[in-house]
Design a protein around this motif. Structure first.
Motif, PDB file in Angstrom:
ATOM      1  N   GLY A  26     -10.101  22.890 -32.007  1.00  0.00           N
ATOM      2  CA  GLY A  26     -10.100  24.440 -32.532  1.00  0.00           C
ATOM      3  C   GLY A  26     -11.149  24.254 -33.769  1.00  0.00           C
ATOM      4  N   ILE A  27     -12.060  23.311 -33.802  1.00  0.00           N
ATOM      5  CA  ILE A  27     -12.981  23.274 -34.758  1.00  0.00           C
ATOM      6  C   ILE A  27     -14.141  24.333 -34.884  1.00  0.00           C
ATOM      7  CG2 ILE A  27     -14.685  21.733 -36.005  1.00  0.00           C
ATOM      8  CD1 ILE A  27     -13.343  19.349 -34.652  1.00  0.00           C
ATOM      9  N   PRO A  28     -14.408  24.853 -35.890  1.00  0.00           N
ATOM     10  CA  PRO A  28     -15.411  25.960 -36.150  1.00  0.00           C
ATOM     11  C   PRO A  28     -16.971  25.476 -35.517  1.00  0.00           C
ATOM     12  CG  PRO A  28     -14.061  26.268 -37.960  1.00  0.00           C
ATOM     13  CD  PRO A  28     -13.845  24.770 -37.427  1.00  0.00           C
ATOM     14  N   PRO A  29     -17.564  26.177 -35.119  1.00  0.00           N
ATOM     15  CA  PRO A  29     -19.197  25.778 -34.445  1.00  0.00           C
ATOM     16  C   PRO A  29     -19.978  25.084 -35.815  1.00  0.00           C
ATOM     17  CG  PRO A  29     -18.694  27.932 -33.930  1.00  0.00           C
ATOM     18  CD  PRO A  29     -17.696  27.823 -34.909  1.00  0.00           C
ATOM     19  N   GLY A  30     -19.668  25.668 -37.016  1.00  0.00           N
ATOM     20  CA  GLY A  30     -20.618  24.929 -38.087  1.00  0.00           C
ATOM     21  C   GLY A  30     -20.198  23.600 -38.617  1.00  0.00           C
ATOM     22  N   SER A  32     -19.404  19.745 -39.187  1.00  0.00           N
ATOM     23  CA  SER A  32     -20.347  18.487 -38.459  1.00  0.00           C
ATOM     24  C   SER A  32     -19.252  17.192 -38.737  1.00  0.00           C
ATOM     25  CB  SER A  32     -21.586  18.210 -39.349  1.00  0.00           C
ATOM     26  OG  SER A  32     -21.205  17.725 -40.670  1.00  0.00           O
ATOM     27  N   SER A  33     -19.681  16.158 -38.090  1.00  0.00           N
ATOM     28  CA  SER A  33     -18.517  15.007 -38.412  1.00  0.00           C
ATOM     29  C   SER A  33     -18.628  14.517 -39.749  1.00  0.00           C
ATOM     30  CB  SER A  33     -19.593  13.933 -37.390  1.00  0.00           C
ATOM     31  OG  SER A  33     -19.662  14.262 -36.133  1.00  0.00           O
ATOM     32  N   ALA A  34     -19.659  14.884 -40.550  1.00  0.00           N
ATOM     33  CA  ALA A  34     -19.417  14.651 -42.059  1.00  0.00           C
ATOM     34  C   ALA A  34     -18.553  15.328 -42.472  1.00  0.00           C
ATOM     35  CB  ALA A  34     -20.818  14.791 -42.587  1.00  0.00           C
ATOM     36  N   ASP A  35     -18.331  16.686 -42.112  1.00  0.00           N
ATOM     37  CA  ASP A  35     -17.543  17.723 -42.758  1.00  0.00           C
ATOM     38  C   ASP A  35     -15.870  17.197 -42.578  1.00  0.00           C
ATOM     39  OD1 ASP A  35     -19.556  19.253 -43.823  1.00  0.00           O
ATOM     40  OD2 ASP A  35     -19.407  20.457 -41.784  1.00  0.00           O
ATOM     41  N   MET A  36     -15.972  16.639 -41.329  1.00  0.00           N
ATOM     42  CA  MET A  36     -14.762  16.166 -40.868  1.00  0.00           C
ATOM     43  C   MET A  36     -14.266  15.088 -41.664  1.00  0.00           C
ATOM     44  SD  MET A  36     -13.279  16.703 -37.075  1.00  0.00           S
ATOM     45  CE  MET A  36     -13.949  15.473 -36.128  1.00  0.00           C
ATOM     46  N   ARG A  37     -14.975  14.097 -41.604  1.00  0.00           N
ATOM     47  CA  ARG A  37     -14.951  12.953 -42.460  1.00  0.00           C
ATOM     48  C   ARG A  37     -14.424  13.379 -43.918  1.00  0.00           C
ATOM     49  NH1 ARG A  37     -16.223   7.580 -42.796  1.00  0.00           N
ATOM     50  NH2 ARG A  37     -17.360   7.372 -40.825  1.00  0.00           N
ATOM     51  N   SER A  60     -21.596  22.246 -30.886  1.00  0.00           N
ATOM     52  CA  SER A  60     -20.235  21.645 -30.969  1.00  0.00           C
ATOM     53  C   SER A  60     -19.403  22.047 -29.709  1.00  0.00           C
ATOM     54  CB  SER A  60     -19.343  22.108 -32.237  1.00  0.00           C
ATOM     55  OG  SER A  60     -18.126  21.832 -32.278  1.00  0.00           O
ATOM     56  N   ARG A  61     -18.453  21.348 -29.349  1.00  0.00           N
ATOM     57  CA  ARG A  61     -17.585  21.433 -28.267  1.00  0.00           C
ATOM     58  C   ARG A  61     -16.176  22.122 -28.782  1.00  0.00           C
ATOM     59  NH1 ARG A  61     -17.789  16.645 -24.015  1.00  0.00           N
ATOM     60  NH2 ARG A  61     -16.090  17.945 -22.927  1.00  0.00           N
ATOM     61  N   GLY A  62     -16.037  22.148 -30.051  1.00  0.00           N
ATOM     62  CA  GLY A  62     -15.187  22.654 -30.782  1.00  0.00           C
ATOM     63  C   GLY A  62     -13.907  21.753 -30.903  1.00  0.00           C
ATOM     64  N   PHE A  63     -14.159  20.188 -30.532  1.00  0.00           N
ATOM     65  CA  PHE A  63     -13.049  19.493 -30.896  1.00  0.00           C
ATOM     66  C   PHE A  63     -13.571  18.024 -30.997  1.00  0.00           C
ATOM     67  CE2 PHE A  63     -14.245  18.763 -26.432  1.00  0.00           C
ATOM     68  CZ  PHE A  63     -13.990  17.511 -26.120  1.00  0.00           C
ATOM     69  N   GLY A  64     -12.806  17.252 -31.689  1.00  0.00           N
ATOM     70  CA  GLY A  64     -13.451  15.979 -32.279  1.00  0.00           C
ATOM     71  C   GLY A  64     -12.187  15.028 -32.391  1.00  0.00           C
ATOM     72  N   PHE A  65     -12.853  13.714 -32.730  1.00  0.00           N
ATOM     73  CA  PHE A  65     -11.717  12.725 -33.222  1.00  0.00           C
ATOM     74  C   PHE A  65     -11.903  12.132 -34.490  1.00  0.00           C
ATOM     75  CE2 PHE A  65     -11.940  13.054 -28.662  1.00  0.00           C
ATOM     76  CZ  PHE A  65     -10.853  12.975 -28.387  1.00  0.00           C
ATOM     77  N   LEU A  85     -10.600  23.672 -41.231  1.00  0.00           N
ATOM     78  CA  LEU A  85     -11.814  23.353 -41.731  1.00  0.00           C
ATOM     79  C   LEU A  85     -12.584  24.954 -41.612  1.00  0.00           C
ATOM     80  CD1 LEU A  85     -11.989  20.472 -39.007  1.00  0.00           C
ATOM     81  CD2 LEU A  85     -12.134  20.288 -41.651  1.00  0.00           C
ATOM     82  N   GLN A  86     -13.336  24.686 -42.829  1.00  0.00           N
ATOM     83  CA  GLN A  86     -14.086  26.271 -43.157  1.00  0.00           C
ATOM     84  C   GLN A  86     -13.187  27.221 -42.893  1.00  0.00           C
ATOM     85  OE1 GLN A  86     -17.837  26.053 -40.684  1.00  0.00           O
ATOM     86  NE2 GLN A  86     -18.603  24.124 -42.165  1.00  0.00           N
ATOM     87  N   GLY A  87     -12.043  27.132 -43.266  1.00  0.00           N
ATOM     88  CA  GLY A  87     -11.332  28.303 -43.229  1.00  0.00           C
ATOM     89  C   GLY A  87     -10.550  28.747 -42.072  1.00  0.00           C
ATOM     90  N   LYS A  88     -10.631  27.888 -41.101  1.00  0.00           N
ATOM     91  CA  LYS A  88     -10.039  27.931 -39.577  1.00  0.00           C
ATOM     92  C   LYS A  88      -9.212  26.887 -39.394  1.00  0.00           C
ATOM     93  CE  LYS A  88     -11.328  28.718 -34.727  1.00  0.00           C
ATOM     94  NZ  LYS A  88     -10.256  27.986 -34.210  1.00  0.00           N
ATOM     95  N   THR A  89      -7.706  27.308 -39.013  1.00  0.00           N
ATOM     96  CA  THR A  89      -6.741  26.487 -38.705  1.00  0.00           C
ATOM     97  C   THR A  89      -7.287  25.668 -37.584  1.00  0.00           C
ATOM     98  OG1 THR A  89      -5.200  27.824 -39.581  1.00  0.00           O
ATOM     99  CG2 THR A  89      -4.524  26.038 -38.251  1.00  0.00           C
TER     100      THR A  89
END
Length: 115
Positions: A26-30, A32-37, A60-65, A85-89
């Protein structure tokens, strides 16, 4: 040499308390991997963070690891249900290594049921 140890457990590598990788959905499109880190780093040492990208569209496919250096941060992350992330659960799950147990329970069942 040295190092070794830690063995045992009889091939039970699916102990949730040993998992160091999480699935983030459920990751918002904007994001990035750096944001997640950056988001997960406060929980513990992040060794890898990757948002999955669609090769065709490069979007982005909307998910990551996210992979941590040890299992402890995973427990901390899983204690909370309000990660955003960026305001989205976003949805967080433990990511079990592929091909090692988990959902794959087929074949272990005896078709002849003894009562």
């Amino acid at each position: 040499g040295g190092g070794g140890g830690g063995g045992g457990g009889g091939g039970d590598s699916m102990d949730p308390d040993k998992v160091t990788k999480i699935f983030v959905g459920g990751i918002p499109p904007g994001v990035s991997s750096a944001d997640m880190r950056a988001y997960f780093e406060p929980f513990g040492p992040v060794t890898d963070a990757a948002v999955m990208i669609d090769q065709a569209t490069q979007r982005s496919r909307g998910f990551g690891f996210v992979t941590f250096g040890n299992p402890d941060p995973v427990r901390q992350v899983m204690k909370r249900a309000d990660h955003a992330l960026q305001g989205k659960t976003v949805e967080i799950k433990r990511a079990f290594p592929r091909g090692e147990g988990g959902r794959d329970e087929k074949g272990g069942r005896d078709p002849v049921r003894q009562v």
